[in-house]
Design an enzyme around this catalytic site. Structure first.
Site, short mmCIF file in Angstrom:
data_model
loop_
_atom_site.label_atom_id
_atom_site.label_comp_id
_atom_site.label_asym_id
_atom_site.label_seq_id
_atom_site.Cartn_x
_atom_site.Cartn_y
_atom_site.Cartn_z
N GLU A 1 0.84 -1.19 0.00
CA GLU A 1 0.00 0.00 0.00
C GLU A 1 0.88 1.24 0.00
O GLU A 1 1.77 1.38 0.84
CB GLU A 1 -0.89 0.04 1.25
CG GLU A 1 -2.04 -0.91 1.23
CD GLU A 1 -3.05 -0.60 2.34
OE1 GLU A 1 -4.22 -0.95 2.16
OE2 GLU A 1 -2.67 -0.02 3.38
N CYS A 2 0.65 2.14 -0.94
CA CYS A 2 1.30 3.44 -1.01
C CYS A 2 2.83 3.28 -0.95
O CYS A 2 3.43 2.88 -1.94
CB CYS A 2 0.79 4.37 0.09
SG CYS A 2 1.05 6.13 -0.26
N GLY A 3 3.48 3.56 0.17
CA GLY A 3 4.92 3.39 0.24
C GLY A 3 5.35 1.98 -0.08
O GLY A 3 6.37 1.75 -0.74
#
Length: 441
Positions: free
Chosen positions: A328-330
């Site tokens: 997720e994201c990073g």
């Protein structure tokens, strides 16, 4: 045990809500009370400060992302595990998005639907009697949202307190305290908000100093008096995200930190075991786990160390050959081929997905998201809808050739387009999942 509840609201971000909330939580806990802190909306940093202040788990209560049944379930559990439940508003008290009644994401939804009174924090720097106009406007805006008291923040003198406080009280609104201007009370920030609680050396000592200031500035007996008993109907956790596996290897260090407390708590309650590992310490996911989760965080601040973590890179590649890996994201950024940091230096990442990202070419992406899954994956089955959030400054500089993980729309249903990527057992996107969208079924 059923808590007394209070919402800490304000006209806008930057009014001092978080500092006052943290200090108030610790100050009340010193009285031998059990405190629970919660954050309205999708902020995943402030619940860490609430937990540090109270010694009890932090929590998000998000009226847009969470089905009303799930919202009631989480709020009721928090209320039954504490003497006092304090909910910190995100942004301004009424700030949300146009949506169905009670599902705007604003803290005002919680005040209205759960009957929880509001303690309004007013930054009165640069004004005095005008603060009464603001306070009375809030008090009259929605009769179902009760402004039970006001805290004046960043006052400059006793005269300042008197001018602002008397004007507010003439409007029939109680002033329970006045906090002086003090730069030492501020918490350090970075591009996604506050620097996280676990990154502060001596965070407990700092919170104690905030509590000392709050005890001197705010009438704690008055705060407890205006807090009201919380009576929340029982709900259901049916819309919670299901555990993606029985044993979940989850990256956990300064680069991978953004896990919503309610998500991890539900996974554990459902019988899953979370097995942490640290990519920054060059650790690989445990091979006896059946799924690997790379949360969001700040990989752009540690890109060089991640790029040189040979054991981590080899171990997660081996894991992905036979079992799901999700970012997720990073975590999604790390799954890609390369990450360019803020200085323009490009670092080789895992290469398990084909995209590359840059933090040097910054573009803020912020908002609620509805993700319709294009494939069966750790978030759910093909065609299912998951509600969540995006907040990042990185951008994709090379898209790669992977299949998109989902199609996403904003909080009002406007289509944004394909999101993320999927290749074999590997998936990821910038989207942070909060709960399943039961209304889409």
């Amino acid at each position: 045990m059923t808590a007394r509840g209070l919402i800490i609201g304000a006209p806008r971000s930057g009014s001092g809500k978080t500092t006052i909330t943290i200090g108030l939580l610790r100050a009340l806990a010193r009285r031998g009370l059990t405190l629970r802190g919660a954050k309205s909306g999708p902020d995943y940093i402030d619940p860490g400060f609430h937990a540090a202040a109270t010694g009890t788990p932090g929590l998000n209560l998000d009226s847009w992302a969470m089905h009303p049944e799930l919202l009631r379930s989480l709020a009721a559990e928090a209320a039954h595990s504490a003497d006092v439940l304090i909910i910190e508003s995100a942004m301004g008290l009424f700030d949300g998005i146009p949506s169905d009644s009670g599902r705007s994401g604003a803290a005002a939804d919680l005040a209205r639907d759960f009957g929880i009174p509001v303690l309004l924090v007013l930054d009165v720097s640069g004004q005095s009697q005008t603060a009464a106009v603001v306070a009375s406007g809030f008090a009259g805006f929605d009769p179902r949202v009760r402004i039970a008291g006001v805290v004046l923040n960043r006052v400059g003198s006793e005269r300042h307190v008197r001018l602002a406080g008397e004007a507010i009280e003439k409007r029939g609104i109680r002033v329970v305290g006045a906090v002086p201007r003090d730069e030492a009370m501020q918490l350090p920030e970075r591009h996604l908000g506050l620097v996280q609680a676990e990154e502060h050396a001596g965070i407990s000592d700092h919170i104690d100093r905030l509590a000392d200031a709050i005890e001197n500035a705010i009438d704690l007996d008055a705060v407890l008096e205006i807090a009201a008993p919380v009576a929340i109907p029982s709900g259901s956790d049916g819309a919670a995200l299901s555990p993606p596996g029985q044993r979940i290897a989850i990256a956990r260090d300064a680069a991978f930190t953004f896990v919503y407390p309610h998500v991890a708590a539900h996974w554990r309650a459902a019988g899953a075991e979370l097995v942490p590992f640290s990519p920054l310490a060059d650790e690989a996911p445990a091979q006896d786990c059946d799924v690997c989760w790379l949360p969001g965080g700040y990989p752009e601040l540690h890109a060089g160390k991640i790029a040189s973590a040979a054991r981590f890179k080899t171990g997660i590649a081996d894991f992905a050959r036979t079992r799901p890996v999700h970012g997720e994201c990073g975590g999604y950024m790390v799954l890609g081929k390369a990450l360019e940091d803020a200085d323009g230096v490009t670092h080789e990442m895992l290469g398990l997905l084909g995209h590359s990202t840059s933090f040097a070419k910054r573009k803020m992406n912020l908002g609620y998201r509805r993700a319709t899954l294009a494939h069966d994956c750790v978030l759910g089955g093909k065609g299912e809808v998951v509600r969540g959030h995006e907040f990042h400054y990185a951008r994709v500089t090379q898209a790669g050739n992977d299949e998109p993980l989902a199609s996403i729309a904003d909080g009002q249903g406007r289509e944004i387009g394909p999101s993320g990527g999927r290749r074999g057992h590997v998936s990821g996107s910038f989207f942070h999942a909060i709960a399943r969208d039961e209304t889409a079924r």
